[in-house]
Design a protein around this motif. Structure first.
Motif, PDB file in Angstrom:
ATOM      1  N   THR B  48      34.207  42.206  36.974  1.00  0.00           N
ATOM      2  CA  THR B  48      35.100  43.203  37.516  1.00  0.00           C
ATOM      3  C   THR B  48      34.383  44.534  37.518  1.00  0.00           C
ATOM      4  O   THR B  48      33.691  44.863  36.577  1.00  0.00           O
ATOM      5  CB  THR B  48      36.334  43.308  36.616  1.00  0.00           C
ATOM      6  N   ALA B  49      34.558  45.285  38.570  1.00  0.00           N
ATOM      7  CA  ALA B  49      33.947  46.604  38.617  1.00  0.00           C
ATOM      8  C   ALA B  49      34.886  47.604  37.954  1.00  0.00           C
ATOM      9  O   ALA B  49      36.097  47.396  37.918  1.00  0.00           O
ATOM     10  CB  ALA B  49      33.669  46.995  40.056  1.00  0.00           C
ATOM     11  N   PRO B  56      32.411  45.392  47.368  1.00  0.00           N
ATOM     12  CA  PRO B  56      33.738  44.895  47.730  1.00  0.00           C
ATOM     13  C   PRO B  56      33.950  43.440  47.353  1.00  0.00           C
ATOM     14  O   PRO B  56      35.091  42.984  47.364  1.00  0.00           O
ATOM     15  CB  PRO B  56      33.803  45.062  49.246  1.00  0.00           C
ATOM     16  N   LEU B  58      33.735  42.368  44.529  1.00  0.00           N
ATOM     17  CA  LEU B  58      34.273  42.364  43.165  1.00  0.00           C
ATOM     18  C   LEU B  58      35.617  43.095  43.148  1.00  0.00           C
ATOM     19  O   LEU B  58      35.785  44.098  43.837  1.00  0.00           O
ATOM     20  CB  LEU B  58      33.324  43.092  42.198  1.00  0.00           C
ATOM     21  N   PRO B  59      36.565  42.601  42.342  1.00  0.00           N
ATOM     22  CA  PRO B  59      37.784  43.398  42.145  1.00  0.00           C
ATOM     23  C   PRO B  59      37.454  44.580  41.238  1.00  0.00           C
ATOM     24  O   PRO B  59      36.460  44.557  40.540  1.00  0.00           O
ATOM     25  CB  PRO B  59      38.720  42.426  41.441  1.00  0.00           C
ATOM     26  N   PHE B  60      38.246  45.619  41.293  1.00  0.00           N
ATOM     27  CA  PHE B  60      37.972  46.758  40.403  1.00  0.00           C
ATOM     28  C   PHE B  60      39.249  47.209  39.714  1.00  0.00           C
ATOM     29  O   PHE B  60      40.356  46.894  40.155  1.00  0.00           O
ATOM     30  CB  PHE B  60      37.339  47.903  41.183  1.00  0.00           C
ATOM     31  N   GLN B 149      47.878  37.459  46.645  1.00  0.00           N
ATOM     32  CA  GLN B 149      47.182  38.298  45.663  1.00  0.00           C
ATOM     33  C   GLN B 149      48.122  38.916  44.639  1.00  0.00           C
ATOM     34  O   GLN B 149      47.706  39.771  43.865  1.00  0.00           O
ATOM     35  CB  GLN B 149      46.401  39.412  46.380  1.00  0.00           C
ATOM     36  N   ARG B 156      45.216  33.102  43.534  1.00  0.00           N
ATOM     37  CA  ARG B 156      44.707  34.436  43.831  1.00  0.00           C
ATOM     38  C   ARG B 156      43.176  34.430  43.946  1.00  0.00           C
ATOM     39  O   ARG B 156      42.480  33.879  43.104  1.00  0.00           O
ATOM     40  CB  ARG B 156      45.158  35.338  42.683  1.00  0.00           C
ATOM     41  N   PHE B 157      42.653  35.073  44.990  1.00  0.00           N
ATOM     42  CA  PHE B 157      41.205  35.157  45.181  1.00  0.00           C
ATOM     43  C   PHE B 157      40.646  36.363  44.431  1.00  0.00           C
ATOM     44  O   PHE B 157      41.372  37.309  44.137  1.00  0.00           O
ATOM     45  CB  PHE B 157      40.872  35.279  46.673  1.00  0.00           C
ATOM     46  N   ALA B 158      39.336  36.317  44.150  1.00  0.00           N
ATOM     47  CA  ALA B 158      38.712  37.398  43.379  1.00  0.00           C
ATOM     48  C   ALA B 158      38.873  38.738  44.090  1.00  0.00           C
ATOM     49  O   ALA B 158      39.239  39.735  43.462  1.00  0.00           O
ATOM     50  CB  ALA B 158      37.238  37.104  43.148  1.00  0.00           C
ATOM     51  N   SER B 159      38.608  38.762  45.370  1.00  0.00           N
ATOM     52  CA  SER B 159      38.780  40.013  46.097  1.00  0.00           C
ATOM     53  C   SER B 159      38.851  39.722  47.584  1.00  0.00           C
ATOM     54  O   SER B 159      38.369  38.695  48.051  1.00  0.00           O
ATOM     55  CB  SER B 159      37.644  40.985  45.812  1.00  0.00           C
ATOM     56  N   ILE B 160      39.463  40.639  48.309  1.00  0.00           N
ATOM     57  CA  ILE B 160      39.586  40.487  49.764  1.00  0.00           C
ATOM     58  C   ILE B 160      39.228  41.820  50.412  1.00  0.00           C
ATOM     59  O   ILE B 160      39.706  42.870  49.989  1.00  0.00           O
ATOM     60  CB  ILE B 160      41.018  40.074  50.160  1.00  0.00           C
ATOM     61  N   THR B 161      38.348  41.766  51.395  1.00  0.00           N
ATOM     62  CA  THR B 161      37.974  42.979  52.116  1.00  0.00           C
ATOM     63  C   THR B 161      38.370  42.827  53.573  1.00  0.00           C
ATOM     64  O   THR B 161      38.054  41.810  54.200  1.00  0.00           O
ATOM     65  CB  THR B 161      36.449  43.201  52.043  1.00  0.00           C
TER      66      THR B 161
END
Lengths: 503, 371
Positions: B48-49, B56, B58-60, B149, B156-161
């Motif tokens: 995680t950031a 992007p 990574l989730p933050f 999300q 839930r996915f790690a991150s979505i851009t």
């Protein structure tokens, strides 16, 4: 308020006056409240005292015995934040039409990604960070990305230290944006010293692996928020602090300044450095057609005579720094490009792209995609001068020569002193005699007598011993002068290769 | 003196409980934060950031509104440790699924959710044109994202851009027939290539191991797709893209080949290329340009083993699993004729120039939406 007394007082006012008998909480003061019993009160106080005492004792105990503190996880705030994914943001939205890059990016808060590939670059980092700190472009809009690979020195540790220091600046305006260090070893075999870096045979392979490093860095660091990408070598010695704005003002897709380097006086004082910024020539195009698919034309070697106009050679120290020149190949010392160029896929070919690789291939590819690629012939930045092996040898000789000269001088001085010492009694005598003669002379002069020459005679023996040793250094001095010319000629060919950015 | 009196009146036990809670809270606050169980914010891949300014993929962690803005930290990425192996799940390798989204199909999203690859290792990236259709697609997409999300959602996915495309789409009308007209192909595919590159190079980040290209109209595939394709350990690998349709002759549901961009080169095509001008491109699947290349779409044989692998010279982008290092080395989707090839086909060529070979699985089927 002023109008209030004029109004007739309504009866309601009297009701309000009744309210004054109540306290602030509208409880009637006259109401009866039972007093608490003394026994209860005492018990209450005892419990209070007990609680306070025990908490103070516990506080002191835990303060002095940290190992007995209850293990409560990662801080009290963690109960709010780190309960797995409570405050995790997973969705990001960007509009790429907001990050096209304009001529006045600093006013529109356009972010710049500053990329610097590093390899064994520890000696240059101090200078590089001094440049960074002086940049006038708003620091919070600059993201720094470094790729450290195959380094044998302490580049990584030093870099980390410098970046931490940069970010610890108490002035938030002096801090930079995202700082990333990518660590990736490609296992390059080519040495990074000046000599092996510039040998012709090593060029193609070297350029390809440099290109690979640049691509890894860019693809890992480019974000949808970037409007510009600035590539900068760490071994730039002198550059204007406004360089980002200066280049940006031209509003070109890809733009490079002229890169020269200072030289020691015996080599002419200065020299064009980056020969990778050039305009395409028909000769070079014809040459490209004769080469096989994987060949890479590298500029500045006798093996490939391309007759291309080089940005570097067109410099006029008094020329207009804003003058632009269309170019096809670009050098990598200092490139400012719009991020959209990289987003659309232009990169540093690690293969032979139209017979070029790395930054020259980058220029070619950008041109292929109809982007504007421009160089500024009269806007110059200065690369660090790193002496070549020949230069070092020559400098060593010059140093030796200098030392010999110094030794000679010292010897001369010593001898002089010795002579002075040895002949002191006599010279004293001479002084006396001289004084006498002088007196005599003056007397004679006074008496209008001539021939003062005789008085000078005793000085002569002093000068004689000097002459012999003076001849020797002269002979020595002639030799290097001749050699210097030879070296200079060799340099003429050898120095043409552009010094490659230290990766 | 009303206050001591009212205090002494509150003899009910709640007061003591409150006092005790206050004390305990006090201890928690003072002592726990000094503990060494503090987790550094700069964790490694799949982590995680700690700042908005981060890859992007990574989730933050959101910063609190009342917190003063923190200086972004110095983050190390050990890219030597980013592996691409046959067992990506075991090695916790992250996958970036990239989709140029023209239209949103519910089946597309449902299939994504069914993927058995650990969702915390999957990041999604979308690029959507700024058109009316794009607006519709993004609305539908965001609705689904909001559902998936949500905190605590199992899938839930790690991150979505989500990116909005900056380049104008050359063809406003993206209808099936219009899209496939030969003269429109070059401009269309050049724009597509730019969109793909924009998406790729802004979302790749330093921690991604694999990139899975998935067109928005791919609606059906085995849930183990990622593991299956990764097991071949190929730099670039493409399954065979088919389409379900109602066969009027047979009067039953049937399948037919759809994506003709996966091919093995032919001497005829090479000859044609040699005679072409610098800016001309070779296209596949058009009668007016017979290339006689061997198309993977035609190699499908249900009788054969599903794991049959063929080496390809050109690939399509419908479904494509690529090792991230291939893209990092510089293999991208040329928006200009590259060896007379463009977009995904040019990508395969560029990858081969960078010593990465492409493979296809003729018997491993994925299905395209039928318009």
């Amino acid at each position: 308020m002023l109008s209030a007394p004029r109004q007739p007082a309504p009866p309601a006012v009297f009701h309000h006056h009744h309210a004054w008998r109540h306290d602030a909480n509208f409880n009637c003061r006259c109401r009866f409240q039972p007093r608490s019993q003394p026994a209860l009160r005492r018990r209450k106080r005892l419990i209070q005292q007990l609680l306070a005492g025990s908490s103070i004792i516990l506080l002191i105990f835990f303060y002095f015995a940290p190992s007995y503190r209850p293990n409560l996880g990662a801080g009290p705030l963690s109960y709010l934040t780190s309960s797995e994914d409570a405050d995790l943001e997973t969705v990001r939205y960007y509009d790429l039409s907001n990050v096209q890059g304009t001529a006045r990016g600093w006013e529109r808060e356009e972010r710049i990604l500053l990329c610097a590939p590093l390899r064994d670059a520890a000696p240059h980092l101090k200078m590089f960070f001094e440049h960074l700190e002086k940049l006038t472009y708003p620091h919070n809009l600059i993201d720094l990305a470094f790729l450290v690979g195959d380094s044998k020195d302490n580049t990584l540790e030093l870099l980390n230290e410098k970046l931490e220091a940069l970010q610890a600046n108490p002035d938030p305006k002096k801090r930079f944006g995202e700082l990333s260090i990518m660590n990736k070893d490609f296992g390059q075999k080519v040495n990074q010293d000046v000599e092996s870096r510039h040998g012709f045979a090593a060029q193609a392979g070297r350029r390809k692996s440099m290109a690979q490093a640049r691509n890894w860095l860019l693809s890992a660091a480019l974000r949808p928020t970037h409007s510009w990408v600035y590539w900068r070598d760490v071994d730039v010695e002198t550059a204007p602090v406004t360089i980002l704005e200066d280049l940006m003002r031209h509003n070109k897709d890809v733009i490079v300044p002229n890169v020269w380097r200072p030289l020691p006086d015996w080599l002419g004082g200065e020299q064009p450095y980056d020969l990778n910024s050039w305009q395409e020539s028909d000769t070079a195009l014809a040459l490209a057609d004769t080469l096989d698919e994987d060949a890479v034309i590298v500029e500045g070697y006798a093996e490939y005579a391309t007759w291309r106009p080089h940005l570097a050679y067109l410099r006029d120290p008094y020329g207009d720094p804003d003058m632009e020149m269309e170019i096809d190949g670009v050098g990598g010392v200092s490139i400012l490009a719009k991020a959209k160029v990289f987003r659309s896929g232009v990169h540093f070919p690690a293969f032979s792209f139209e017979k070029h690789a790395e930054t020259e291939g980058f220029g070619k590819m950008a041109k292929r995609m109809k982007y504007s690629v421009v160089g500024l012939p009269h806007y110059t930045i200065w690369h660090l001068y790193e002496p070549s092996v020949d230069d070092l040898r020559h400098m060593e000789e010059m140093e030796k020569e200098k030392k010999a000269k110094e030794a000679e001088e010292a010897a001369k001085k010593e001898r002089l002193e010795k002579i002075n010492h040895q002949f002191e009694p006599k010279s004293n005598d001479w002084e006396k005699e001289k004084a006498q003669v002088h007196d005599l002379l003056q007397k004679e002069k006074a008496e209008n007598a001539n021939q003062p020459k005789e008085a000078e005679a005793p000085k002569k023996p002093q000068e004689k011993p000097q002459e012999k040793p003076q001849e020797q250094p002269k002979k020595e001095a002639e030799k290097p002068v001749a050699k210097k010319d030879v070296i200079h000629e060799v340099r003429g060919e050898d120095e043409k290769p552009k010094l490659q950015p230290v990766q | 003196m009303p206050s001591p009196r009212s205090f002494s009146r509150g003899r009910n036990p709640i007061t003591y409980v409150l006092a005790l809670m206050l004390c305990v809270g006090f201890y928690l606050f003072f002592f726990s934060s000094g503990g060494d169980s503090y987790i550094p914010s700069t964790r490694q891949s799949g982590g995680t950031a700690s700042n908005v300014l981060s890859p992007p993929s990574l989730p933050f962690r959101k910063s609190k509104h009342n917190e003063p803005a923190q200086a972004p930290p110095v983050v190390h990425y050990h890219m030597n440790n980013v592996t691409t192996s046959r067992n990506p799940v075991e090695n916790s390798e992250t996958v970036l699924i990239l989709t140029p989204l023209a239209r949103f199909y519910q089946e597309y999203w449902d299939s994504l959710l069914k993927l058995t690859y650990p969702h915390e290792l999957i990041s999604l990236g979308f690029i959507i044109p700024k058109t009316k259709e794009g607006n519709l697609a993004i609305t539908a997409l965001q609705k689904e994202i909001a559902k998936t999300q949500k905190k605590g959602h199992g899938k839930r996915f790690a991150s979505i851009t989500i990116l909005r495309q900056d380049t104008e789409s050359p063809l406003q009308n993206q209808g099936e027939a219009e899209r496939h007209k030969m003269e429109n192909q070059k401009a269309r595919r050049a724009a597509m290539a730019k969109a793909r590159n924009s998406l790729l190079f802004t979302t790749l980040g330093p921690t991604t191991s694999w990139v899975l290209w998935m067109d928005s109209d791919i609606i059906e595939y085995p849930p183990t797709l990622i593991q299956d394709l990764a097991a071949f350990d190929a730099p670039i690998i493409a399954p065979n893209c088919f389409q379900r349709f109602y066969n009027n002759e047979k009067k039953s549901q049937d399948i037919r080949p759809y994506d003709f961009n996966n091919w093995v080169d032919s001497p005829t095509a090479k000859e044609m290329a040699a005679k072409m001008g610098k800016d001309d491109i070779l296209l596949e699947g058009y009668a007016e340009m017979p290339t006689y290349r061997s198309l993977m779409a035609m190699m499908y044989d249900p009788a054969q083993e599903i794991g049959t692998k063929v080496k390809l010279d050109g690939v399509g982008g419908a479904v494509l699993l690529v090792k991230a290092e291939v893209h990092r080395d510089g293999a991208m989707f040329p928006a200009f004729p590259f060896y007379h090839l463009i977009e995904t086909e040019g990508f395969a060529k560029m990858a081969s120039r960078l010593n990465s070979e492409s493979f296809g699985l003729p018997n491993y089927l994925v299905y395209h939406y039928n318009e």
